[in-house]
Structures are given as structure tokens and as C-alpha cells.
Write a protein that holds these residues in place. Structure first.
Motif, PDB file in Angstrom:
ATOM      1  N   GLY A  17     -32.454 -15.522  31.529  1.00 35.75           N
ATOM      2  CA  GLY A  17     -32.028 -14.880  32.758  1.00 35.75           C
ATOM      3  C   GLY A  17     -33.136 -14.853  33.791  1.00 35.75           C
ATOM      4  O   GLY A  17     -34.218 -15.416  33.587  1.00 35.75           O
ATOM      5  N   ASP A  18     -32.843 -14.198  34.879  1.00 43.53           N
ATOM      6  CA  ASP A  18     -33.812 -14.047  35.957  1.00 43.53           C
ATOM      7  C   ASP A  18     -33.522 -12.737  36.672  1.00 43.53           C
ATOM      8  O   ASP A  18     -32.784 -11.898  36.141  1.00 43.53           O
ATOM      9  N   GLU A  19     -34.053 -12.572  37.864  1.00 42.72           N
ATOM     10  CA  GLU A  19     -33.877 -11.304  38.571  1.00 42.72           C
ATOM     11  C   GLU A  19     -32.411 -11.026  38.922  1.00 42.72           C
ATOM     12  O   GLU A  19     -32.040  -9.897  39.201  1.00 42.72           O
ATOM     13  N   LEU A  20     -31.546 -12.032  38.857  1.00 45.39           N
ATOM     14  CA  LEU A  20     -30.123 -11.840  39.138  1.00 45.39           C
ATOM     15  C   LEU A  20     -29.350 -11.327  37.919  1.00 45.39           C
ATOM     16  O   LEU A  20     -28.214 -10.901  38.041  1.00 45.39           O
ATOM     17  N   GLY A  21     -29.974 -11.397  36.746  1.00 40.00           N
ATOM     18  CA  GLY A  21     -29.340 -10.882  35.546  1.00 40.00           C
ATOM     19  C   GLY A  21     -29.421 -11.835  34.374  1.00 40.00           C
ATOM     20  O   GLY A  21     -29.944 -12.948  34.479  1.00 40.00           O
ATOM     21  N   SER A  23     -28.128 -14.499  31.925  1.00 37.79           N
ATOM     22  CA  SER A  23     -27.151 -15.581  32.075  1.00 37.79           C
ATOM     23  C   SER A  23     -26.789 -16.235  30.753  1.00 37.79           C
ATOM     24  O   SER A  23     -25.805 -16.969  30.673  1.00 37.79           O
ATOM     25  N   LYS A  64     -27.549  -5.980  33.815  1.00 39.50           N
ATOM     26  CA  LYS A  64     -27.061  -6.824  34.897  1.00 39.50           C
ATOM     27  C   LYS A  64     -26.788  -8.207  34.299  1.00 39.50           C
ATOM     28  O   LYS A  64     -27.678  -8.814  33.707  1.00 39.50           O
ATOM     29  N   LEU A  65     -25.533  -8.674  34.428  1.00 38.09           N
ATOM     30  CA  LEU A  65     -25.146  -9.955  33.857  1.00 38.09           C
ATOM     31  C   LEU A  65     -24.887 -10.967  34.960  1.00 38.09           C
ATOM     32  O   LEU A  65     -24.390 -10.623  36.028  1.00 38.09           O
ATOM     33  N   ASN A  66     -25.204 -12.222  34.655  1.00 38.77           N
ATOM     34  CA  ASN A  66     -25.007 -13.294  35.618  1.00 38.77           C
ATOM     35  C   ASN A  66     -24.551 -14.569  34.897  1.00 38.77           C
ATOM     36  O   ASN A  66     -25.231 -15.592  34.949  1.00 38.77           O
ATOM     37  N   PRO A  67     -23.395 -14.495  34.198  1.00 35.55           N
ATOM     38  CA  PRO A  67     -22.922 -15.685  33.490  1.00 35.55           C
ATOM     39  C   PRO A  67     -22.380 -16.722  34.466  1.00 35.55           C
ATOM     40  O   PRO A  67     -21.814 -16.371  35.502  1.00 35.55           O
ATOM     41  N   LYS A  68     -22.556 -17.970  34.123  1.00 30.65           N
ATOM     42  CA  LYS A  68     -22.041 -19.067  34.945  1.00 30.65           C
ATOM     43  C   LYS A  68     -20.712 -19.520  34.366  1.00 30.65           C
ATOM     44  O   LYS A  68     -20.601 -19.779  33.170  1.00 30.65           O
ATOM     45  N   HIS A  74     -14.484 -16.009  34.136  1.00 32.93           N
ATOM     46  CA  HIS A  74     -14.999 -14.673  34.469  1.00 32.93           C
ATOM     47  C   HIS A  74     -13.942 -13.594  34.228  1.00 32.93           C
ATOM     48  O   HIS A  74     -14.266 -12.496  33.762  1.00 32.93           O
TER      49      HIS A  74
END
Length: 153
Positions: A17-21, A23, A64-68, A74
């Protein structure tokens, strides 16, 4: 994108992940992977919460999650997140929850594409007859996770 490894009783998890959550959280069967003490700052909470989950101290996650994925994926992943700890839901029930009872196969396929194991509990999706159907981490892990979360414990 940063990565860390989290050791669990059923194999190592690769957390990305990164600062966006977060992934990605997937099981790895690579015996060379080892947990390191250093962890990127924005992955510390996910690693801590996963460890708490595996020690039985945590039943829900606050990350905080940010799956692609696609819009439909989604939606399926959001439906998965409504399954309470220790409970299961059939793929048919998920399709019904989405308001599209005929998309059972698509819902099952999207479930299989879930990039964030454990936190998005794809292991909690089962066949309509109660059977343990597919799991990207392996059916032995799905069985272990469901037994671990079982209210009978």
C-alpha cells in the motif's frame, strides 16, 4: 507502493500500500519471505491489526483501503465487508444483496479477485449448499479462517 510481510499461523501475508491505503494483502507460499522489523509507516496499522486478528484480539478492522478493481468488483467487495466476523454468506446471497440475483457467477468471480484478504473477508463467501468453494489463498486456509472465526470457539 511499499510492501511488508506479516507472519501468520497459516503462512506469510504480503501487505502492500501507500498513503492512499492498503491495496493488497495476499498469502504467499514463498518460503524465502520473512517478516522484517522495518515496516513502512503507512502499513504499520495494517500489520498491527492483522497480528491482533490472528491472536484473537480483533474482529473488525479500521484501515484505509485502496483496492484496484472494476465498479462491479468494488460493489462485491463492499458486500463482503458487511459479513460479520464468524458468519458466512453464499454467493447467491451476495448476488441478491447487490440486487442482481442472476449475477451469482460474476459475484463469485469478483470475490476471487479480491486483492485484500482477511480485511475484505472473501473467505466468508461459500457455496449455497454450505460448501467451501474456491479461495485464492487455498482451501486449507479458508477452512482454517472459518474455524478460527467460528462462534463455537
Amino acid at each position: 507502493m511499499q510492501t511488508t510481510i506479516c507472519e501468520t499461523p497459516i503462512g506469510n501475508l504480503v501487505v502492500e500500500g501507500d498513503e492512499l491505503g492498503v491495496s493488497l494483502i495476499i498469502f504467499s507460499d514463498d518460503s524465502e519471505l520473512r517478516e522484517t522489523k522495518e515496516c513502512p509507516k503507512f502499513l504499520e496499522a495494517s500489520k498491527r491489526q492483522l497480528k491482533e486478528y490472528f491472536t484473537g484480539e480483533r474482529k473488525t478492522f479500521d484501515l484505509k483501503l485502496n483496492p484496484k478493481g472494476t465498479h462491479f468488483q468494488h460493489n462485491v467487495w463492499s458486500a463482503l465487508q458487511t459479513i460479520p466476523f464468524g458468519k458466512t454468506k453464499s454467493y447467491q446471497q451476495m448476488a441478491n444483496q447487490l440486487g442482481k440475483p442472476k449475477v451469482i457467477r460474476a459475484a463469485a468471480f469478483a470475490n476471487g479477485k479480491n486483492p485484500i484478504s482477511i480485511i475484505i473477508p472473501c473467505h466468508s463467501a461459500i457455496g449455497s449448499d454450505g460448501s467451501l468453494t474456491g479461495y485464492a489463498g487455498g482451501l486449507h486456509r479458508k477452512k482454517w479462517l472459518l474455524e478460527f472465526e467460528s462462534p463455537a470457539q
